[in-house]
Design a protein around this motif. Sequence first.
Motif, short mmCIF file in Angstrom:
data_model
loop_
_atom_site.label_atom_id
_atom_site.label_comp_id
_atom_site.label_asym_id
_atom_site.label_seq_id
_atom_site.Cartn_x
_atom_site.Cartn_y
_atom_site.Cartn_z
N ASN A 81 -2.47 2.09 9.88
CA ASN A 81 -2.81 1.23 8.74
C ASN A 81 -4.07 1.73 8.05
O ASN A 81 -4.14 1.81 6.82
CB ASN A 81 -2.97 -0.21 9.20
CG ASN A 81 -3.23 -1.16 8.03
OD1 ASN A 81 -2.52 -1.11 7.01
ND2 ASN A 81 -4.24 -2.01 8.15
N ASP B 69 -4.76 -5.78 -0.78
CA ASP B 69 -5.13 -5.34 0.57
C ASP B 69 -6.62 -5.68 0.77
O ASP B 69 -7.45 -5.40 -0.11
CB ASP B 69 -4.90 -3.81 0.65
CG ASP B 69 -4.66 -3.35 2.07
OD1 ASP B 69 -4.90 -4.14 3.00
OD2 ASP B 69 -4.24 -2.19 2.25
N SER B 70 -6.96 -6.30 1.88
CA SER B 70 -8.29 -6.93 2.01
C SER B 70 -9.43 -5.92 1.82
O SER B 70 -10.44 -6.22 1.18
CB SER B 70 -8.42 -7.62 3.37
OG SER B 70 -8.31 -6.67 4.41
N GLU B 71 -9.26 -4.70 2.35
CA GLU B 71 -10.33 -3.70 2.24
C GLU B 71 -10.53 -3.27 0.80
O GLU B 71 -11.66 -3.10 0.33
CB GLU B 71 -9.98 -2.46 3.09
CG GLU B 71 -9.89 -2.70 4.58
CD GLU B 71 -8.62 -3.39 5.03
OE1 GLU B 71 -7.73 -3.64 4.17
OE2 GLU B 71 -8.51 -3.70 6.22
N LYS C 276 0.82 -1.22 0.00
CA LYS C 276 0.00 0.00 0.00
C LYS C 276 0.85 1.26 0.00
O LYS C 276 0.44 2.31 -0.51
CB LYS C 276 -0.96 -0.02 1.19
CG LYS C 276 -0.33 0.01 2.55
CD LYS C 276 -1.36 -0.31 3.65
CE LYS C 276 -1.58 -1.79 3.79
NZ LYS C 276 -2.62 -2.20 4.72
N GLU D 222 -4.57 3.21 4.34
CA GLU D 222 -5.56 2.59 3.45
C GLU D 222 -6.55 3.61 2.90
O GLU D 222 -7.07 3.44 1.79
CB GLU D 222 -6.28 1.47 4.20
CG GLU D 222 -5.35 0.30 4.46
CD GLU D 222 -6.01 -0.89 5.14
OE1 GLU D 222 -7.15 -0.74 5.64
OE2 GLU D 222 -5.40 -1.97 5.14
#
Length: 386
Positions: free
Chosen positions: A218, A151-153, A126, A222
């Motif tokens: 984090n 990235d999961s989001e 990221k 994000e």
Amino acid sequence: MSQLKRIAIFGSTGSIGTQALEVIEAHADKFSVEILTAHTNDTLLIAQALKFNPNMVVIGDEKKYQSVKEALSKTHVKVFAGEEALEEVASMDCYDIMIAAIVGFAGLKSTLSAIENGKTIALANKETLVVAGDIVMKKAAENKAAIIPVDSEHSAIFQCLVGEGRNKIEKVILTASGGPFLGKKPNFLVNVKRDHALQHPNWTMGAKITIDSATLMNKGLEMIEAKWLFNLQPEQVQVVIHPQSIIHSMVQFEDGSIKAQMGLPDMKLPIQYALAYPQRISSKFPRYDFKKPGTLGFEEPDYKTFRNLALAIDALQKGGNMPCILNAANEIAVFAFLRNRIGFLDITEMVERTMNKIPFIAKPTLEQYFESDGEARNFAATLIQM
Ligand SMILES: NC(=O)C1=CN([C@@H]2O[C@H](COP(=O)(O)OP(=O)(O)OC[C@H]3O[C@@H](n4cnc5c(N)ncnc54)[C@H](OP(=O)(O)O)[C@@H]3O)[C@@H](O)[C@H]2O)C=CC1
Ligand SMILES: CC(=O)[C@@H](O)[C@H](O)COP(=O)(O)O
Ligand SMILES: [Mn+2]
């Protein structure tokens, strides 16, 4: 038989890298491993190379070149070493998809090199978008290099947007677990030590991102990542605390409808999704069970206690080189915290002071991003004695 997708894993010895190899191993009929890179972990790199038989490997730490070269001397694997080799190898023809899984600013150059060569990027790193999102996205468009978030989001948002065409996004809502210190106040945080901060409630990840989750930096990184990936205005990116990490993020459209992507917290799913995209392929990952007792909760972040999130929002709104400065100071501070050189709350202090110190540039060139990164690191390092 369908053609194999040829994969390069930059950062193969890390948390994302090793999970990517598990995904590839489970789908050896769909993917082949062409490039593996490590920084210090020569032992694991050698083991991975012997198992997956790539075209080439890179060991960042040049002192370890000989050990890797000797261990792979009876194979056809080509061995390279050093920072520049990462960029060179990233530009080679032997692969289709780069999994960008190096941690931090160190991943930027090789990712840019892959983008300039039109590769598809499965982006875990990221920091690449936080530091130079405008340049990265522009180069990706110019070179027709698709960027698929890992990235999961962002994978969740990406998945929610499939089939939506030009339908307008009102906002995206990033979920945050809140980390191991959810609900805690500064009088508690002041005494927090690394081993406690490394205990993430839901995810097993590398040390740097785990500390970022504990400080909520984090989620701030994000937010900036989401702005660039989905071409959003700062106010269209919001955060909600969701301690269970089952909803990975949501998109609200202009008609008020909200789409969410859900599943158990397991990075293999977004990694596999990015590699197989636009297809979905089968998996044996454990499934979320709605029959199990337990509620899904949501609450506002505590911006006053977890000030890193507020600082990241400032950087997001200000733009220019401010996210780059924030990121550089944070990398230095987290590194120092992991070595017990500073306290948990000092991380925020260092980031804030560095943001106030380094000259603002509204529209930096790539070179100026590198300069700002260097200046911010140098200044932040001087604060470690504080
Ligand atoms: N882990 C996760 O679940 C998630 C991670 N991410 C992001 O993915 C990225 C990777 O995270 P994660 O896998 O946790 O990190 P790790 O620390 O577990 O792994 C980092 C990888 O990068 C390599 N590396 C470290 N420093 C350098 C350097 N200076 N030059 C070249 N390579 C280097 C390491 O090599 P070596 O070990 O050999 O020294 C290792 O292969 C981060 O940007 C993170 O934010 C995003 C979402 C989830
Ligand atoms: C797995 C992943 O994508 C991480 O970024 C994770 O989201 C961290 O959890 P936090 O929500 O605690 O930051
Ligand atoms: Mn994430």
